[in-house]
Every structure is written in structure tokens, then in C-alpha cells.
Design an enzyme around this catalytic site. Structure first.
Site, PDB file in Angstrom:
ATOM      1  N   HIS A 425       0.732  -1.080   0.044  1.00  0.00           N
ATOM      2  CA  HIS A 425      -0.080   0.224  -0.062  1.00  0.00           C
ATOM      3  C   HIS A 425       0.999   1.165  -0.074  1.00  0.00           C
ATOM      4  O   HIS A 425       1.555   1.720   0.987  1.00  0.00           O
ATOM      5  CB  HIS A 425      -1.007   0.117   1.589  1.00  0.00           C
ATOM      6  CG  HIS A 425      -1.610   1.208   1.244  1.00  0.00           C
ATOM      7  ND1 HIS A 425      -2.682   1.662   2.368  1.00  0.00           N
ATOM      8  CD2 HIS A 425      -2.172   1.917   0.407  1.00  0.00           C
ATOM      9  CE1 HIS A 425      -3.028   2.622   2.316  1.00  0.00           C
ATOM     10  NE2 HIS A 425      -3.035   2.934   0.976  1.00  0.00           N
ATOM     11  N   GLU A 437       2.986   0.298   3.609  1.00  0.00           N
ATOM     12  CA  GLU A 437       2.349  -0.680   4.321  1.00  0.00           C
ATOM     13  C   GLU A 437       2.423  -2.095   3.461  1.00  0.00           C
ATOM     14  O   GLU A 437       2.158  -2.114   2.321  1.00  0.00           O
ATOM     15  CB  GLU A 437       0.821  -0.528   4.328  1.00  0.00           C
ATOM     16  CG  GLU A 437       0.471   0.492   5.452  1.00  0.00           C
ATOM     17  CD  GLU A 437      -1.055   0.744   5.881  1.00  0.00           C
ATOM     18  OE1 GLU A 437      -1.407   0.812   6.997  1.00  0.00           O
ATOM     19  OE2 GLU A 437      -1.856   0.720   4.941  1.00  0.00           O
TER      20      GLU A 437
END
Ligand code: 3H9
Length: 673
Positions: A425, A437
Site C-alpha cells: 500500500h 504498508e
């Protein structure tokens, strides 16, 4: 022993070896002190070279010792000992001479460095000021203006510039030790310059201090250290050497025990630990020598730019020629923007672009090491992409999906060898935002996960492992932020009051200003998807604004009104009317600033605690890094969880119970967005 001494003719070479970064631990300070004593007593020595083993010159005081009582020899005394040594010392710098390391170098009579070295006083980044004479000796070397800039920003200076600014005396091409010895011989043939403590501070224009104070205050916002560092430089210019040293030491000791310094130290260590999670110790990542990005939209182009910035050749894939041209144009504008802002030269931009191969043919990906899919957030579209990738890519190529809300398990679907798949992410703009992430699925192999962390290191990003849930770590907490912000509106606060309070807390923007900037339509789209999944997201006012196509700045109005060409938010009568209608019979309250802050931040802490309990985040400090690097949470507060611990968990539990008892609005679905 952290120090060894060798002699080359009449020059002594003192070599420090205190891995990993030659920090000035108590043992090193003592060994250096002993070396100064021994060399002063040795009549065969005429000059001393101070040089370091390993990756760097002394990187500073040992930050691990900051929580403990200081033990002699104290660093200021050691610097003074070196400065008053009977023979001149020459600091021979490679890597970084930072903080206490640069202060030791300032105690030396000369400084020489390899071209790749840098020097600086980054203490403000740790919430402190230099504590071993840096603010007092530096203005004596280069004047108050440069000294003030260096100590208030903490930005290191690269050797070539440092040479031109007088921070170092010579650049050594080739072997550093030999170059430093040659330099020392040449210096001994001439009269020696005065030690810095015996020099004066050049005078500055009388407006300098006030102008600089205002500039530093506006940059520092609520951080204490930069203004205190400036006060130390001013003291150096206005008092005698001893008076200024005493003032600096006092300031250093006060700040070292401050909550801001504790928070910034916490972030310092969290950031350094993040790229090497203990659970991946000994796991070898796969080599990444080439990468491909599927999709050239805002996210895809940003990711491709980040990969190019890291030096990887990139293949950009789109579904047709028109989309491909748009993707390339997105990428071009990123690099052109970097040129305009002076970050890179036009030649570098051209080189970055020339390293991108564009294609609509998936078979061109047969040899790449890593593919990052960044197409539209639609499960079916993403699954189709992975079907194609699964067919053409090498079996050991790492396949990643960039998603902020979809479930990577479902995206992985039926790909062959799912152990090579993971979620990444990125945050927008992906070439700028530091947070990454990393989201493994149940099948992701440890080596694939380790490759995600290795990629983050290559891209200079802060990696945080996140488990699978709606929004992973960051966006899940963001939902709470936004839901609470709306609850405040329904119970008597205005958007301006909420935004002002959150700015006062230290966020760069309040939640409503931020939504107006990013666009309300994105969250609106996600709510639609959530409803399609049978969820009941809570955003009654945002929903009404979206229905009116009040998407934020881009549509001339969102939570606020905007005049054409003006980005300053103006209170909106339309929004006030909607809030009044939606509030219905919700009890209205008077909200002060701290009440608003608690009403938003404490439920965020609560959600973050659930995230930890569910092991969606493995460590509290990972949540801190997510908030700081993904959402602008003030670094000097140490992140959400550090803030909670520093404030006291018992108090937070009481406040949360009070909030729960307030009946702020229809409870609806607390986690929806
Ligand atoms: C100061 O000097 C105050 C004085 O004015 C006054 C005193 C009286 N201490 O960053 P890396 C560890 S304040 C202890 O990944 P790189 C780090 O935790 C200080 N440990 O390496 C990590 O440990 P581990 C002013 C430190 O090559 C390992 O070293 N100085 C310190 O990417 C590797 O770190 C600074 O603020 C330290 N000072 O970058 C400089 N520094 O392996 C801070 C690092 O166990 N340091 N460690 O995870 C840096 O900027 C970078 O570490 C540096 C190397 C550029 C030097």
C-alpha cells in the site's frame, strides 16, 4: 578497546572502531581521553589524525545513553581536551560527522574529508540542541548565519559545499588516512590557526536575530528545539566563550529530559528498526534488478517514478495505447515538477524517463523481478491483471498489488504460486510519501515478504507490515478520525472549530480541510463499495455533500466554500444547514479545543489498540510510523501510541468512557467510511 593508536613517523593516527556508527559511548569518550593524555606525553608525536573504521566517522553522542545519568568524561570536556591538546588534531572524515561527532571535529584544529562525506548538527531532529560546544564553536568558524541555519534545520552539508563554506579545510581524493597525514605535514610547516574557542564571532546585521527568529519559529511550528538552538547561537555571538558554553549545556540538559525529545528519540529508533523486523531475521529477500508497473494513473506513475529514482529499470504497462500515453505523460510531469523545484536537473529527468519501457504487451514482463499492479481499485479488474501476470512472469518474480481497501487474498485469487504474491500500500503521491504498508496474505512466503522490506529500503521508504482488514492499519484508523469528526459536527462543533483544534494539536491540516483537498468523492466511492458488501458506513454529512457533488476544492466547495482561484476555506451556509438537519435531536454541546482533540484522538488510540490486539499491526511503534509518515501526525508527539503512553493509559481509559457516555450521535457503524 574502541580506540587504537599507531604512529607514522611523527604523526599519530588514532582510529576509532565502535560499530555500528562510532557513536560516542562512555567507553569511547574514555578511550579518546586516554589517547589525548598519552599522545600529549609522547614527545615523538607532532600531530594527531583522528579517523574511524566502518561505515562512518563519529555519528554523534550515543542516543541510547540519553535516558541515563551522564558519566564523565562528559563530551564537552572531551572536545575541550582535544582542542587544548599539546599537538594539533586533524579530523579525517568519511561517511557522516554528525552531532557530537562534528563537535569533536570542531575541537580538532583541522578537518579534512572525502568527497562523499557530510557534516552537520542534526540535534534538533532529536528535540535537543548540540551539547558539546557546537553552537559556540560553529559561529566562530563560519559566522552566525550559517551556524544558525545548520543548527536550526539540522540539515547536513555535503563535503564539497562544506569545503567552500569553510566547514572543512580540505577534500581528500583517494586514501583518507594518507591524505590526512600529508595534510598534517603541510600544516605543521606553517603557523597553526587559533583553536575555535579562542576566536571571535563575526558580527551580523542588527536585524539578523529577529528576522531569523521569525523564520525559525514559523518553520518549527510547535517544536521547541529549533528556537532554543538559535538562542544558543545568539548567546555565542553576544557572550564570552565560557558563558555561551554554559548556556548551551544548560539548554541541552533541559531539552534532553523533555517530552518532545523523548518522542523524537522514540521515532528515531522506530524508523531504524522498521526496515529490519525481527521476524524476518535470516530470511533472504529476492534480488530486485528490474521492475514493472501495471497502470499509469496517479498511483502507478508515482510508483514508477519512485522505482526510477531508486535506479531500477521500469516497464510501464497499460491496457491500450491511449492509456499508455497518458501514463507516460503523468510520469513526465512528475519528473518535470522535480526539475522545476530544483530537486533534479533536466538531464537527470531525461535519464529517469529513458529508463522506462512502455508497452501494452504483457509478454514483455517475462524477465522482470518485480511487478507492482496499480490499476483501478476494482477487484475484478485487478484479478484479470493477475491472471495475465501469472501466465507470463517468472515463477520466482514477486507479484504485488497496490491497494488501499481491497482484500489482497481475494486479489491473489487463483494465481499460480501464490507464495510470490503480496500487497503493497503506497501513499499518494507515491514518489514522495515515505510510508509503505506491506500486506502479506496467508500464502505469502517469508522471502517474498522480505523482498517487500528490501524494496522499501531501496526506495527510501518506511516499511510497516500490516495484516489484512478493511483499510489495513492507516485507513482503518482514518475511518475513526472521520467518523468522530462528523460526530462532533452533529453534536455542536463547526468544521472550522474541528480543523483549528486538530491543527493546534500539531496536524498539518484538520480532517475537513484535508478531505476538501483530496476530494470527498474517493471516500464516497469506497462507501458505495462498502454498502455493496452489506456494510453500513457512517458519514451522514459527507454523504449529503457528495450527493450535491460538493467534492471539495476541485468542485468549488466541499466542507467549505471556495472562491474561484482561492484555496482558502470559507464557512459554508449550505454545509451548516445540512449539519443542522442531520443533527436532528442529537444533544448539542459546547466544545473547547482540548475536548475536540480528545474526541478525535482518543477513539483513534482505541481503534489502534484493537489493531494491535488483532495483530494487524505487530508493534505499537509500527502504528506510530504509519500515522507520522502516512497521515502527517506530528513527529514531536512520537506517534499515536507513544502519545497515549506518555499521557497515561489510565487517563485515556477514563476519557474514553466519558466519551462513550456522551451519546454523541446515532452509533451507526463505528467503523464505516
Ligand atoms: C548528539 O550528538 C548530541 C551532542 O550534541 C551532545 C552530547 C553531549 N546513537 O541509521 P542507520 C544506530 S545527538 C546510537 O540504520 P545508516 C541505529 O540505531 C546525536 N545509535 O545507519 C542503528 O542501530 P541498529 C546526533 C545510533 O548507515 C545503526 O546505528 N547524531 C546512533 O543508514 C545504524 O543506523 C545523529 O542524530 C546514535 N547517535 O546511517 C545521527 N546513530 O543497527 C543519527 C545511529 O541496532 N544517525 N545509531 O538498528 C544517523 O543519521 C545515521 O545513523 C547515519 C548512518 C547517517 C549516521
Amino acid at each position: 578497546m574502541t580506540v587504537s593508536i599507531e604512529r607514522t613517523g611523527d604523526i599519530a593516527v588514532v582510529t576509532i572502531d565502535n560499530p555500528p556508527v562510532n557513536a560516542l559511548s562512555h567507553a569511547l569518550r574514555q578511550d579518546l581521553w586516554n589517547a589525548a593524555e598519552a599522545l600529549d606525553a609522547d614527545p615523538s608525536v607532532r600531530a594527531v589524525i583522528l579517523i574511524c573504521e566502518g561505515r562512518t566517522f563519529i555519528a554523534g553522542a550515543d542516543v541510547n545513553e540519553f535516558g541515563k545519568p551522564p558519566i564523565p568524561p562528559h563530551l564537552p570536556d572531551l572536545v575541550a581536551r582535544i582542542e587544548t591538546a599539546a599537538k594539533p588534531w586533524v579530523a579525517a572524515i568519511h561517511g557522516s560527522a554528525l552531532g557530537g561527532g562534528f563537535e569533536v571535529a570542531l575541537g580538532c584544529r583541522f578537518r579534512v574529508a572525502v568527497p562523499s562525506a557530510s557534516v552537520g548538527l542534526p540535534e534538533v531532529r532529536l528535540g535537543i540542541v548540540p551539547g558539546a560546544g557546537g553552537t559556540v564553536r560553529l559561529p566562530r568558524l563560519v559566522g552566525p548565519a550559517l551556524a544558525a541555519e545548520m543548527v536550526t534545520t539540522g540539515t547536513p552539508v555535503a563535503a564539497p559545499k562544506a569545503r567552500s563554506q569553510g566547514l572543512i579545510d580540505a577534500i581528500v581524493e583517494g586514501d583518507l588516512e594518507k591524505g590526512a597525514i600529508d595534510f598534517a605535514h603541510a600544516a605543521l610547516d606553517q603557523s597553526l590557526p587559533l583553536p575555535l574557542s579562542q576566536r571571535g564571532v563575526p558580527t551580523v546585521d542588527e536585524t539578523f536575530w529577529e528576522t531569523t527568529r521569525r523564520a525559525v519559529a514559523s518553520r518549527a511550528k510547535r517544536e521547541d528545539a529549533p528556537l532554543r538552538a538559535l538562542a544558543c547561537v545568539r548567546k555565542a555571538a553576544e557572550a564570552d566563550f565560557e558563558g555561551a558554553i554554559a548556556f548551551e549545556r544548560q539548554t541541552f540538559l533541559e531539552l534532553r529530559g523533555s517530552s518532545q525529545a523523548a518522542a523524537l528519540r522514540h521515532v528515531f529508533f522506530a524508523e531504524r528498526a522498521a526496515p529490519r523486523p525481527p521476524e524476518l531475521t535470516g530470511v533472504e529477500p529476492r534480488a530486485i534488478r528490474s521492475a514493472a508497473v501495471i497502470g499509469g494513473g496517479t498511483m502507478g506513475a508515482g510508483i514508477a517514478a519512485a522505482l526510477r529514482d531508486a535506479g531500477l529499470p521500469v516497464t510501464l504497462v497499460e491496457r491500450d495505447e491511449v492509456a499508455l500515453e497518458r501514463g507516460l505523460s503523468n510520469l513526465r510531469s512528475i519528473f518535470e515538477g522535480a526539475v522545476k523545484r530544483g530537486k533534479i536537473t533536466a538531464e537527470t529527468a531525461a535519464e529517469r524517463l529513458s529508463g522506462v519501457t512502455d508497452t501494452i504487451d504483457y509478454s514483455r514482463l517475462a524477465g522482470v523481478d518485480l511487478v507492482i499492479e496499480a490499476v483501478f481499485e476494482d477487484l475484478e479488474v485487478k484479478r484479470e491483471v493477475f491472471d495475465k501476470l501469472s501466465a507470463v512472469c517468472r515463477l520466482d518474480a514477486v507479484l504485488a498489488t497496490n491497494t488501499s481497501y481491497l482484500d489482497p487474498e481475494q486479489i491473489a485469487g487463483n494465481i499460480r504460486h501464490p507464495e510470490r504474491f503480496l500487497g503493497l500500500h503506497f501513499f499518494s503521491p507515491a514518489h514522495v510519501m515515505k510510508l509503505l504498508e506491506i500486506v502479506p496474505t496467508a500464502q505469502t512466503a517469508p522471502a517474498t515478504l522480505a523482498t517487500g522490506f528490501a524494496l522499501a529500503r531501496m526506495l527510501g521508504k518506511v516499511p510497516v507490515r500490516a495484516g489484512i482488514c478493511d483499510g489495513f492499519i492507516g485507513n482503518r484508523i482514518l475511518k475513526t478520525t472521520r467518523a468522530q469528526a462528523e460526530r462532533l459536527l452533529l453534536s455542536g462543533a463547526t468544521p472550522q472549530a474541528v480543523d483549528t483544534a486538530m491543527r493546534a494539536f500539531g496536524l498539518p491540516m484538520g480532517p475537513f480541510e484535508a478531505q476538501d483537498l483530496g476530494g470527498l468523492d474517493i471516500a464516497g466511492f469506497q462507501r458505495r463499495a462498502a454498502r455493496a458488501r452489506g456494510e453500513t458506513p457512517f458519514a451522514p454529512i459527507a454523504e449529503r455533500l457528495c450527493a450535491l457533488e460538493r467534492f471539495g476544492q476541485k468542485s468549488g466547495g466541499g466542507w467549505y466554500d471556495y472562491a474561484k482561484g482561492d484555496r482558502s476555506p470559507q464557512p459554508s451556509k449550505v454545509v451548516a444547514g445540512i449539519i443542522a438537519e442531520e443533527a436532528g435531536r442529537t444533544p448539542q454541546r459546547q466544545w473547547d479545543e482540548s475536548g475536540i482533540i480528545d474526541c478525535i484522538i482518543l477513539p483513534m488510540v482505541n481503534e489502534a489498540t484493537k489493531i494491535l490486539q488483532e495483530k494487524v499491526a505487530l508493534r505499537a511503534e509500527d502504528i506510530d510510523l504509519v500515522e507520522i509518515h502516512g497521515y502527517g501526525y506530528p513527529r514531536w508527539r512520537g506517534g499515536l501510541m507513544h502519545y497515549a503512553e506518555a499521557r497515561g493509559l489510565a487517563e485515556i481509559a477514563v476519557k474514553l468512557s466519558e466519551l462513550a457516555a456522551m451519546d454523541l450521535a446515532e452509533p451507526a457503524n463505528f467503523t464505516g467510511d
